[in-house]
Write a protein that holds these residues in place. Structure first.
Motif, PDB file in Angstrom:
ATOM      1  N   LYS A 156     -82.623 168.543 -11.978  1.00  0.00           N
ATOM      2  CA  LYS A 156     -83.338 168.727 -10.718  1.00  0.00           C
ATOM      3  C   LYS A 156     -83.193 167.494  -9.828  1.00  0.00           C
ATOM      4  N   GLU A 157     -82.795 167.696  -8.595  1.00  0.00           N
ATOM      5  CA  GLU A 157     -82.652 166.585  -7.656  1.00  0.00           C
ATOM      6  C   GLU A 157     -84.018 166.098  -7.183  1.00  0.00           C
ATOM      7  N   LYS A 158     -84.147 164.783  -7.067  1.00  0.00           N
ATOM      8  CA  LYS A 158     -85.386 164.164  -6.577  1.00  0.00           C
ATOM      9  C   LYS A 158     -85.037 163.220  -5.432  1.00  0.00           C
ATOM     10  N   ASP A 159     -85.982 163.025  -4.518  1.00  0.00           N
ATOM     11  CA  ASP A 159     -85.744 162.128  -3.390  1.00  0.00           C
ATOM     12  C   ASP A 159     -85.570 160.693  -3.860  1.00  0.00           C
ATOM     13  N   ASN A 160     -84.634 159.993  -3.238  1.00  0.00           N
ATOM     14  CA  ASN A 160     -84.427 158.554  -3.443  1.00  0.00           C
ATOM     15  C   ASN A 160     -84.127 158.175  -4.903  1.00  0.00           C
ATOM     16  N   ARG A 161     -83.479 159.061  -5.627  1.00  0.00           N
ATOM     17  CA  ARG A 161     -83.062 158.695  -6.976  1.00  0.00           C
ATOM     18  C   ARG A 161     -81.803 159.459  -7.365  1.00  0.00           C
ATOM     19  N   SER A 162     -81.024 158.820  -8.229  1.00  0.00           N
ATOM     20  CA  SER A 162     -79.825 159.473  -8.761  1.00  0.00           C
ATOM     21  C   SER A 162     -80.209 160.354  -9.936  1.00  0.00           C
ATOM     22  N   GLN A 163     -79.499 161.437 -10.109  1.00  0.00           N
ATOM     23  CA  GLN A 163     -79.762 162.320 -11.246  1.00  0.00           C
ATOM     24  C   GLN A 163     -79.260 161.703 -12.554  1.00  0.00           C
ATOM     25  N   TYR A 164     -78.364 160.725 -12.445  1.00  0.00           N
ATOM     26  CA  TYR A 164     -77.869 160.007 -13.618  1.00  0.00           C
ATOM     27  C   TYR A 164     -78.595 158.669 -13.731  1.00  0.00           C
ATOM     28  N   GLU A 165     -79.109 158.379 -14.899  1.00  0.00           N
ATOM     29  CA  GLU A 165     -79.759 157.091 -15.109  1.00  0.00           C
ATOM     30  C   GLU A 165     -79.752 156.741 -16.598  1.00  0.00           C
ATOM     31  N   THR A 166     -80.081 155.482 -16.886  1.00  0.00           N
ATOM     32  CA  THR A 166     -80.201 154.994 -18.263  1.00  0.00           C
ATOM     33  C   THR A 166     -81.668 155.003 -18.657  1.00  0.00           C
ATOM     34  N   LYS A 167     -81.912 155.443 -19.879  1.00  0.00           N
ATOM     35  CA  LYS A 167     -83.287 155.490 -20.383  1.00  0.00           C
ATOM     36  C   LYS A 167     -83.334 154.776 -21.725  1.00  0.00           C
ATOM     37  N   PHE A 168     -84.365 153.958 -21.928  1.00  0.00           N
ATOM     38  CA  PHE A 168     -84.508 153.324 -23.236  1.00  0.00           C
ATOM     39  C   PHE A 168     -85.975 153.175 -23.596  1.00  0.00           C
ATOM     40  N   GLN A 169     -86.211 153.041 -24.891  1.00  0.00           N
ATOM     41  CA  GLN A 169     -87.575 152.878 -25.405  1.00  0.00           C
ATOM     42  C   GLN A 169     -87.591 151.785 -26.454  1.00  0.00           C
ATOM     43  N   LEU A 170     -88.581 150.891 -26.353  1.00  0.00           N
ATOM     44  CA  LEU A 170     -88.816 149.828 -27.329  1.00  0.00           C
ATOM     45  C   LEU A 170     -90.193 150.049 -27.941  1.00  0.00           C
ATOM     46  N   SER A 171     -90.320 149.874 -29.254  1.00  0.00           N
ATOM     47  CA  SER A 171     -91.611 150.129 -29.878  1.00  0.00           C
ATOM     48  C   SER A 171     -91.736 149.342 -31.172  1.00  0.00           C
ATOM     49  N   PHE A 172     -92.891 148.675 -31.357  1.00  0.00           N
ATOM     50  CA  PHE A 172     -93.127 147.940 -32.590  1.00  0.00           C
ATOM     51  C   PHE A 172     -94.602 148.016 -32.966  1.00  0.00           C
ATOM     52  N   GLU A 173     -94.880 147.731 -34.237  1.00  0.00           N
ATOM     53  CA  GLU A 173     -96.243 147.745 -34.776  1.00  0.00           C
ATOM     54  C   GLU A 173     -96.517 146.437 -35.498  1.00  0.00           C
ATOM     55  N   LYS A 174     -97.732 145.926 -35.334  1.00  0.00           N
ATOM     56  CA  LYS A 174     -98.182 144.733 -36.032  1.00  0.00           C
ATOM     57  C   LYS A 174     -99.435 145.088 -36.838  1.00  0.00           C
ATOM     58  N   PRO A 175     -99.315 145.264 -38.161  1.00  0.00           N
ATOM     59  CA  PRO A 175    -100.515 145.497 -38.979  1.00  0.00           C
ATOM     60  C   PRO A 175    -101.442 144.282 -38.930  1.00  0.00           C
ATOM     61  N   LEU A 176    -102.737 144.531 -38.771  1.00  0.00           N
ATOM     62  CA  LEU A 176    -103.707 143.442 -38.638  1.00  0.00           C
ATOM     63  C   LEU A 176    -104.530 143.242 -39.910  1.00  0.00           C
ATOM     64  N   THR A 177    -105.100 144.309 -40.432  1.00  0.00           N
ATOM     65  CA  THR A 177    -105.894 144.219 -41.661  1.00  0.00           C
ATOM     66  C   THR A 177    -105.624 145.437 -42.527  1.00  0.00           C
ATOM     67  N   TYR A 178    -106.005 145.310 -43.799  1.00  0.00           N
ATOM     68  CA  TYR A 178    -105.784 146.412 -44.732  1.00  0.00           C
ATOM     69  C   TYR A 178    -106.999 146.577 -45.647  1.00  0.00           C
ATOM     70  N   ASN A 179    -107.473 147.811 -45.751  1.00  0.00           N
ATOM     71  CA  ASN A 179    -108.477 148.215 -46.742  1.00  0.00           C
ATOM     72  C   ASN A 179    -109.811 147.484 -46.605  1.00  0.00           C
ATOM     73  N   ILE A 180    -110.234 147.170 -45.410  1.00  0.00           N
ATOM     74  CA  ILE A 180    -111.534 146.503 -45.282  1.00  0.00           C
ATOM     75  C   ILE A 180    -112.692 147.503 -45.428  1.00  0.00           C
TER      76      ILE A 180
END
Length: 344
Positions: free
Chosen positions: A127-151
């Motif tokens: 679908k065409e949108k105003d002021n943008r190209s239909q082709y683009e790069t997409k990326f996702q970054l995701s991480f987890e930091k465990p803080l505590t366990y079994n309290i």
């Protein structure tokens, strides 16, 4: 590998050449023992031992090379950085300072993958949108930091996680980032064990999501959600329901977001051999002309062997519906992309 094969050939021929000679010497030694000529028998056993030495050296050489090969195979980036710290840096006498420097060099801070981290160099929106190209790069970054366990005594884990999804107009001349969505969250994950139940655990989370833009392009909302994990052989069902935390009307950038994104989603996850298949469904459950929803399909698969990129996979994604990004929460998107996943 070539030397390893040569060593095997040498071992084979040496075994053939010495076998008959050793057998005859053993028979001679036994004959001496029968006749109580122990001194002569010991001399024969010494000869046998000397004959065995070259063969043992070959076997030890092969064993060493194979062990070395296995060791090299098992090396990862962390061990390489650890080797750099221990072998190449000057030693520091103060133990605490040394430990701090080691942590900085090795970068082992207990961070783990959370959602899939991927890069789709090329995506296409039908679908065409105003002021943008239909082709683009997409990326996702995701991480987890465990803080505590079994309290709380439930074998639970309390964690912080961060996910960022970005849309980069690389096909345009200035290649601007048109949108990034930021998702910090705190959550507790609780495992569940019952031999007669398919429920394996659940998660309770506080999730903030915003796009960091100002004025009319600003989008944000806060939610608490409950997510459960059900297993049926190698098929996993992951239902999630959420409650949006109310905001002041004057501060609400997207008052009708629930009209498009609803109150939950359902994910089907199916690993098969070296592949994973994920289907996410979302619907606002309005059984009239205002019905809105979304479907997202993700497939990770092995990369061709010649690429030789460790712990990385091909990644194919299709999205259709509302809510691909916050700026487009109320716009229908039909997008397809292909790239690489660095976690899954």
């Amino acid at each position: 590998m070539k030397r390893y094969k040569q060593a095997l050939i040498i071992l084979f021929f040496s075994t053939s050449l010495f076998a008959n000679n050793i057998n005859s010497l053993y028979e001679q030694a036994l004959e001496y023992e029968k006749n109580q000529q122990y001194k002569e028998a010991m001399e024969i056993y010494k000869k046998i031992a000397n004959l065995n030495k070259p063969q043992k050296k070959i076997e030890e050489s092969i064993s060493f090379k194979q062990t070395k090969k296995d060791s090299n195979t098992k090396k990862d980036f962390t061990s390489l950085k650890s080797k750099f710290f221990n072998k190449y840096l000057d030693k520091i006498e103060d133990k605490e300072t040394s430990n701090t420097l080691e942590q900085v060099i090795i970068r082992d801070f207990g961070l783990y993958p959370y959602k899939t981290t991927y890069l789709l160099p090329v995506t296409y929106d039908t679908k065409e949108k105003d002021n943008r190209s239909q082709y683009e790069t997409k990326f996702q970054l995701s991480f987890e930091k465990p803080l505590t366990y079994n309290i709380f005594g439930l074998n639970e884990t309390i964690s912080f996680a961060y996910t960022q999804k970005s849309y980069w107009q690389t096909s345009r001349e200035s290649a601007p980032f048109r949108e990034s969505n930021y998702q910090p969250e705190f959550f507790v994950t609780i495992p569940y064990k019952n031999d007669n139940s398919s429920l394996k655990g659940y998660k309770i989370s506080f999730l903030h999501e915003s796009n960091g833009q100002a004025e009319e392009k600003s989008r944000s909302w806060n939610r608490v959600y409950l997510e459960s994990y059900f297993q049926y052989s190698n098929l996993f069902l992951i239902p999630r329901i959420w409650y949006r935390i109310p905001e002041k009307t004057s501060n609400d950038d997207n008052k009708d977001i629930e009209k498009y994104l609803g109150f939950g989603d359902l994910t089907f996850f199916y690993p098969y051999k070296k592949h994973t298949f994920e289907l996410k469904l979302r619907n606002n459950l309005r059984l009239n002309k205002d019905n809105k929803g979304a479907v997202e399909f993700n497939w990770s698969f092995p990369l061709p062997s010649f690429l030789n990129i460790a712990n990385s996979f091909g990644y194919f994604q299709v999205f259709s519906g509302y809510g691909d990004s916050l700026i487009d929460y109320d716009k229908e998107i039909n997008k397809i992309g292909l790239g690489i996943a660095f976690t899954r």
